[in-house]
Motif scaffolding. Sequence first.
Motif, PDB file in Angstrom:
ATOM      1  N   GLN A  85       0.822  -1.204   0.000  1.00 28.09           N
ATOM      2  CA  GLN A  85       0.000   0.000   0.000  1.00 28.09           C
ATOM      3  C   GLN A  85       0.861   1.261   0.000  1.00 28.09           C
ATOM      4  OE1 GLN A  85      -3.447   0.252  -0.246  1.00 28.09           O
ATOM      5  NE2 GLN A  85      -2.909   2.412  -0.547  1.00 28.09           N
ATOM      6  N   SER A  86       1.975   1.237   0.720  1.00 24.05           N
ATOM      7  CA  SER A  86       2.856   2.404   0.783  1.00 24.05           C
ATOM      8  C   SER A  86       3.461   2.708  -0.582  1.00 24.05           C
ATOM      9  CB  SER A  86       3.963   2.167   1.818  1.00 24.05           C
ATOM     10  OG  SER A  86       3.427   2.054   3.118  1.00 24.05           O
ATOM     11  N   TYR A  87       3.912   1.685  -1.286  1.00 25.68           N
ATOM     12  CA  TYR A  87       4.468   1.903  -2.620  1.00 25.68           C
ATOM     13  C   TYR A  87       3.394   2.356  -3.604  1.00 25.68           C
ATOM     14  CZ  TYR A  87       9.159   0.224  -1.592  1.00 25.68           C
ATOM     15  OH  TYR A  87      10.434   0.098  -1.111  1.00 25.68           O
ATOM     16  N   LEU A  88       2.170   1.864  -3.435  1.00 30.04           N
ATOM     17  CA  LEU A  88       1.068   2.310  -4.279  1.00 30.04           C
ATOM     18  C   LEU A  88       0.813   3.797  -4.061  1.00 30.04           C
ATOM     19  CD1 LEU A  88      -1.275   1.648  -6.229  1.00 30.04           C
ATOM     20  CD2 LEU A  88      -2.662   1.102  -4.212  1.00 30.04           C
ATOM     21  N   ASP A  89       0.815   4.231  -2.793  1.00 22.44           N
ATOM     22  CA  ASP A  89       0.621   5.644  -2.479  1.00 22.44           C
ATOM     23  C   ASP A  89       1.764   6.490  -3.038  1.00 22.44           C
ATOM     24  OD1 ASP A  89      -1.704   5.014  -1.175  1.00 22.44           O
ATOM     25  OD2 ASP A  89      -0.824   5.031   0.828  1.00 22.44           O
ATOM     26  N   LEU A  90       3.000   5.975  -2.941  1.00 21.57           N
ATOM     27  CA  LEU A  90       4.158   6.696  -3.478  1.00 21.57           C
ATOM     28  C   LEU A  90       3.989   6.931  -4.975  1.00 21.57           C
ATOM     29  CD1 LEU A  90       7.089   7.789  -3.381  1.00 21.57           C
ATOM     30  CD2 LEU A  90       7.855   5.430  -3.728  1.00 21.57           C
ATOM     31  N   ARG A  91       3.620   5.893  -5.715  1.00 20.17           N
ATOM     32  CA  ARG A  91       3.463   6.033  -7.173  1.00 20.17           C
ATOM     33  C   ARG A  91       2.344   7.019  -7.515  1.00 20.17           C
ATOM     34  NH1 ARG A  91       4.660   0.415  -6.803  1.00 20.17           N
ATOM     35  NH2 ARG A  91       2.441  -0.115  -6.720  1.00 20.17           N
ATOM     36  N   ASN A  92       1.235   6.942  -6.778  1.00 19.77           N
ATOM     37  CA  ASN A  92       0.125   7.851  -7.065  1.00 19.77           C
ATOM     38  C   ASN A  92       0.481   9.310  -6.781  1.00 19.77           C
ATOM     39  OD1 ASN A  92      -1.839   6.030  -8.034  1.00 19.77           O
ATOM     40  ND2 ASN A  92      -2.363   5.396  -5.956  1.00 19.77           N
ATOM     41  N   LEU A  93       1.208   9.541  -5.694  1.00 19.10           N
ATOM     42  CA  LEU A  93       1.608  10.907  -5.373  1.00 19.10           C
ATOM     43  C   LEU A  93       2.620  11.437  -6.384  1.00 19.10           C
ATOM     44  CD1 LEU A  93       1.864  10.761  -1.469  1.00 19.10           C
ATOM     45  CD2 LEU A  93       0.241  12.079  -2.831  1.00 19.10           C
TER      46      LEU A  93
END
Length: 364
Positions: free
Chosen positions: A280-288
């Motif tokens: 989830q953290s990497y998903l948030d990083l990519r989206n940001l």
Amino acid sequence: MAELEKTAAVDVATTFPRFSSLPAELRLIIWRFALPRRVFEIRRETVCLKQDGEVDVTEDVDHDSWRIRSSDLVAVQLAPPALLNVCREARKFALRSGSWRCVGSHPRGVNRVIRMATWFDPRTDILCFDDSASQLLTRRVTERNGLVTEYTNNPAITRMYFAGSPASPVCVSLAALAGSSGKFLVEQWQRKRGFWSGVPRYLFYHDSILMHLGRSPKVEEFFGKGVDRCHTLLVDAQDYAKLRRLRDLYVEESDSSFFQRRVADWLEDIINLDEGYSEQSYLDLRNLWLKAQDDVSSSAPILSTDQASAQMRSLIEPGAVLHTIQQFNHDDPWCRNVIKAMPDMQLVVHFRLCITNHDESLED
């Protein structure tokens, strides 16, 4: 007899009178491992709590000099390592790349400015910042050493002061990528000599935990002691053993008046592989990172136009909403190209040791 053997064993384990007889190469290796590994945090508001000749207003803390304060989270500017005071050889080794670095100035009285500095060694220390280090105060564009800056209080300005030596690892919070500072960092990544130039390792953190602890041996095992203490600790999100030990430390030694059960449970969730914390953290990083681009092609790659389908945890309280994270379709060609060009960033969990020493002896 057993007692004498125990004493002798302790002497052997804690003293080595023939250290100077070791080959120089071995001594240098030992000095290298003796240097503290610390984190210098860049925060927005800088204050001095004590000046020479002034009344000590920090009786409840175990260090003095400069502090960087934002809300109730306080990061400490780093002191010279204890290694400087061991011997001439150790001092020479510590001075090879570590030195005092200017990180700004602070007005003091009328027509008086105090220069602020921190000790920093790019071989061992990490430069870390979050969104509190950026303000939306537009000024003329400046350029120095290939670094273009539009905000006078942007964290990258402090990076200028570190540009005279080899770059250190850099850690950035997801919150710093959520606003204007995120656009700045993405823009600098696209420059040949921008903010990220020469950085050997990139880290990011999703969540932060403030530890209200005393200064017991268990605490010093993680954060160090004396001038070598590091009040900010970055732990690899995959280092479950260390995270579990920190979780136990929080439960066992946290100041009871500040202890929060949900923080302990939150740490347990991070360690639990089934929770998918890293994913989830990497998903948030990519989206940001995608959201911070200036050239978003169209609404086609955006999945949540209302920006309300995801939440970002607070830096202080887990589960609280800090920002809503817009979702993108990562299979879209434009998204794939942007993600492919992103820096390879390592996920860490951010722990901050409160500057107040919460030993029970201070409360008596």
